[in-house]
Design a protein around this motif. Structure first.
Motif, mmCIF file in Angstrom:
data_model
loop_
_atom_site.group_PDB
_atom_site.id
_atom_site.type_symbol
_atom_site.label_atom_id
_atom_site.label_comp_id
_atom_site.label_asym_id
_atom_site.label_seq_id
_atom_site.Cartn_x
_atom_site.Cartn_y
_atom_site.Cartn_z
ATOM 1 N N GLU A 6 0.829 -1.210 0.000
ATOM 2 C CA GLU A 6 0.000 0.000 0.000
ATOM 3 C C GLU A 6 0.854 1.247 0.000
ATOM 4 O OE1 GLU A 6 -3.847 -1.848 2.402
ATOM 5 O OE2 GLU A 6 -2.177 -0.978 3.508
ATOM 6 N N LEU A 7 1.969 1.215 0.717
ATOM 7 C CA LEU A 7 2.863 2.367 0.766
ATOM 8 C C LEU A 7 3.372 2.721 -0.621
ATOM 9 C CD1 LEU A 7 4.375 4.342 2.726
ATOM 10 C CD2 LEU A 7 6.229 2.653 2.773
ATOM 11 N N PHE A 8 3.644 1.709 -1.428
ATOM 12 C CA PHE A 8 4.168 1.933 -2.776
ATOM 13 C C PHE A 8 3.094 1.779 -3.861
ATOM 14 C CE2 PHE A 8 8.031 1.528 -0.460
ATOM 15 C CZ PHE A 8 9.007 2.181 -1.203
ATOM 16 N N ALA A 9 1.837 1.579 -3.469
ATOM 17 C CA ALA A 9 0.722 1.435 -4.411
ATOM 18 C C ALA A 9 1.025 0.376 -5.469
ATOM 19 C CB ALA A 9 0.395 2.787 -5.068
ATOM 20 N N ILE A 10 1.504 -0.767 -5.017
ATOM 21 C CA ILE A 10 1.919 -1.821 -5.937
ATOM 22 C C ILE A 10 0.748 -2.326 -6.784
ATOM 23 C CG2 ILE A 10 2.840 -4.167 -6.087
ATOM 24 C CD1 ILE A 10 4.949 -2.064 -5.411
ATOM 25 N N ASP A 11 -0.433 -2.441 -6.188
ATOM 26 C CA ASP A 11 -1.574 -2.983 -6.932
ATOM 27 C C ASP A 11 -1.909 -2.145 -8.159
ATOM 28 O OD1 ASP A 11 -1.776 -5.077 -5.215
ATOM 29 O OD2 ASP A 11 -3.849 -4.685 -4.608
ATOM 30 N N THR A 12 -1.612 -0.869 -8.145
ATOM 31 C CA THR A 12 -1.912 -0.024 -9.299
ATOM 32 C C THR A 12 -1.035 -0.370 -10.497
ATOM 33 O OG1 THR A 12 -0.339 1.732 -8.669
ATOM 34 C CG2 THR A 12 -2.569 1.856 -7.747
ATOM 35 N N LEU A 13 0.016 -1.136 -10.270
ATOM 36 C CA LEU A 13 0.925 -1.517 -11.348
ATOM 37 C C LEU A 13 0.621 -2.907 -11.901
ATOM 38 C CD1 LEU A 13 4.257 -0.331 -9.671
ATOM 39 C CD2 LEU A 13 2.795 0.945 -11.258
ATOM 40 N N LEU A 14 -0.397 -3.572 -11.343
ATOM 41 C CA LEU A 14 -0.702 -4.958 -11.713
ATOM 42 C C LEU A 14 -2.009 -5.051 -12.479
ATOM 43 C CD1 LEU A 14 0.122 -6.712 -8.317
ATOM 44 C CD2 LEU A 14 1.655 -6.316 -10.258
ATOM 45 N N ALA A 71 0.448 -23.065 -18.278
ATOM 46 C CA ALA A 71 -0.519 -21.978 -18.136
ATOM 47 C C ALA A 71 -0.282 -20.826 -19.098
ATOM 48 C CB ALA A 71 -0.498 -21.456 -16.694
ATOM 49 N N GLY A 72 0.972 -20.599 -19.498
ATOM 50 C CA GLY A 72 1.268 -19.524 -20.434
ATOM 51 C C GLY A 72 0.974 -18.138 -19.891
ATOM 52 N N LEU A 73 1.223 -17.923 -18.606
ATOM 53 C CA LEU A 73 0.939 -16.635 -17.986
ATOM 54 C C LEU A 73 2.114 -15.677 -18.148
ATOM 55 C CD1 LEU A 73 -0.840 -17.865 -14.737
ATOM 56 C CD2 LEU A 73 -1.887 -16.954 -16.808
ATOM 57 N N SER A 74 1.898 -14.433 -17.746
ATOM 58 C CA SER A 74 2.912 -13.396 -17.920
ATOM 59 C C SER A 74 4.078 -13.591 -16.959
ATOM 60 C CB SER A 74 2.288 -12.014 -17.673
ATOM 61 O OG SER A 74 1.973 -11.844 -16.291
ATOM 62 N N ALA A 75 5.185 -12.953 -17.293
ATOM 63 C CA ALA A 75 6.352 -12.985 -16.408
ATOM 64 C C ALA A 75 6.008 -12.380 -15.051
ATOM 65 C CB ALA A 75 7.513 -12.225 -17.055
ATOM 66 N N THR A 76 5.189 -11.341 -15.053
ATOM 67 C CA THR A 76 4.797 -10.711 -13.792
ATOM 68 C C THR A 76 3.986 -11.675 -12.932
ATOM 69 O OG1 THR A 76 4.775 -8.527 -14.839
ATOM 70 C CG2 THR A 76 3.606 -8.756 -12.749
ATOM 71 N N ALA A 306 10.184 -7.500 -14.934
ATOM 72 C CA ALA A 306 9.137 -8.363 -15.482
ATOM 73 C C ALA A 306 8.538 -7.761 -16.744
ATOM 74 C CB ALA A 306 8.051 -8.598 -14.432
ATOM 75 N N ARG A 307 8.303 -6.474 -16.735
ATOM 76 C CA ARG A 307 7.741 -5.838 -17.933
ATOM 77 C C ARG A 307 8.748 -5.879 -19.080
ATOM 78 N NH1 ARG A 307 2.880 -6.815 -16.218
ATOM 79 N NH2 ARG A 307 2.091 -5.416 -14.604
ATOM 80 N N LEU A 308 10.023 -5.718 -18.790
ATOM 81 C CA LEU A 308 11.045 -5.874 -19.831
ATOM 82 C C LEU A 308 11.016 -7.293 -20.395
ATOM 83 C CD1 LEU A 308 14.163 -4.035 -18.313
ATOM 84 C CD2 LEU A 308 12.714 -3.242 -20.194
#
Length: 387
Positions: A6-14, A71-76, A306-308
């Motif tokens: 929450e301090l870094f608002a991580i969920d907003t990046l997912l 599953a073929g899911l994302s790196a993230t 992960a995005r890279l």
């Protein structure tokens, strides 16, 4: 009170799917791992066979791979799964990492269509467990010096040698074995019921105790010619798989650190010292603030990498930078949290010293901190300092 996320608002990046994967793995860890971790760590056991079907049902085995039941899911998404597993215990993440990022990736990347069809669906389903046999008793950071050899005998290969520190080795059905041939280093798929193969559990560990570690002996193990992974050429083969596993560690180590901080916050808020909660003192809050910033910074780095990776732009030296930074930070956090718990911090009633002990291994396996420093140094200077 805010969490570090929450301090870094991580969920907003997912993305929503990534959050769903994280929450599902977190729920599995809470339900099936956490109640037993102290017992497993103390006894030096891990029920890999029992847990494999449930892990497979979550798509954890080879989750970043496409096809063959994966599953073929994302790196993230994969990174977040590693983080939640290691927030429980590094041993759980190691099992999944070896199965998917090492053994399955080797087959998926370097195997024939027949090898992929034969092994990958069963490994994704958890029916078959794999191990990755690269490290030897005298060759860890320098795998190019390996002594294990594979010699042609007619249409067959005969393998002789030994491997050490092999996660899943005692429960594996298939071993991806790297050996020296006349043409260079090559990979082989070795069913562990093959005559001449033996796996011995390595005991007396003070780290990664809730993990199955083995020493492998290969005594003139005969394999058919089609056991070789045809597209694995030289040391680049195993190193390519290790880069996949290291990426998972970039996220995973932070899970252990996050669990330590959460424990320290809960403990210091309830522990009274001189008639008020330990959390109410400036020194305590300074420690917690510094650790939260270090953890949040590591999470932002992991997500960036992960995005890279998802764009196909991630370079090996960037993975090295992530592993070096995040394992160092996680270990420092675990040690600092132990100080906040005082004497209670050395018991298995709390997870912090268990995490700290595990992170001592995570810091050095799949490339020691010093090796990653040299990888980064070479990228920055253009000059290799390995020799």
């Amino acid at each position: 009170m805010s969490t570090v996320d929450e301090l870094f608002a991580i969920d907003t990046l997912l993305q929503p799917e990534e959050q769903q994967v994280r929450d599902a793995v977190r729920g599995f860890a809470t339900r099936r791992l956490r109640p037993h971790l102290a017992e497993w760590f103390e006894s030096g056991t891990f029920p890999a066979r029992e847990l494999a079907p449930e892990m497979a049902a979550l798509g954890l085995f080879g989750m970043h791979l496409d096809g063959y039941g994966c599953a073929g899911l994302s790196a993230t998404a994969y990174g977040l799964a590693c983080q939640e597993l290691e927030a429980a215990d590094s041993g759980a993440r190691s099992m999944v990492s070896v199965q998917g990022s090492l053994a399955m990736t080797a087959i998926h990347r370097y195997g024939t269509d027949e090898q992929k069809r034969e092994w990958l669906p069963r490994m994704a389903a958890g029916d078959v467990l794999g191990c990755f046999a690269l490290t030897e008793p005298d060759y860890g950071s320098n795998p190019a010096g390996m002594r294990t050899r594979a010699v042609r005998d007619g249409n067959d290969w005969v393998l002789s040698g030994s491997k050490m520190w092999i996660t899943n080795g005692t429960v594996a059905d298939i071993a991806v074995v790297w050996a020296r041939t006349e043409e260079g280093i090559a990979g082989f798929l070795l069913p562990t019921d093959t005559p001449g193969f033996a796996a011995r559990e390595m005991r007396h560990k003070l780290s990664l105790r809730a993990s199955l570690t083995a020493e492998l002996d290969l005594d003139e193990v005969r394999l058919p010619g089609d056991a070789r992974l045809p597209d694995a050429r030289g040391l680049a083969g195993p190193l390519g798989c290790l880069s996949e596993a290291r990426f998972g560690i970039v996220f995973g180590a932070l899970g252990a650190a996050r669990d330590c901080i959460a424990c320290a916050i809960d403990y210091t808020c309830s522990r009274e010292v001189f008639d008020k909660p330990l959390a109410g003192y400036q020194l305590t809050q300074a420690k917690l603030a510094d650790m939260a910033v270090a953890l949040g910074t590591g999470q932002l780095l992991a997500l960036h990498l992960a995005r890279l990776k998802e764009r196909g732009e991630l370079r090996p030296e960037q993975v090295s930078a992530g592993k070096l930074n995040n394992t160092r930070a996680a270990l420092a956090i675990a040690r600092e949290c132990r100080t906040l718990l005082g004497a209670n911090g050395i018991t298995l009633d709390y997870p912090v010293l268990r995490h700290a002990n595990n992170l001592e291994s995570v810091l050095t396996y799949e490339g020691t901190a010093e090796v990653h420093q040299l990888v980064i140094g070479q990228a920055l200077t253009g000059s290799s300092a390995f020799r």
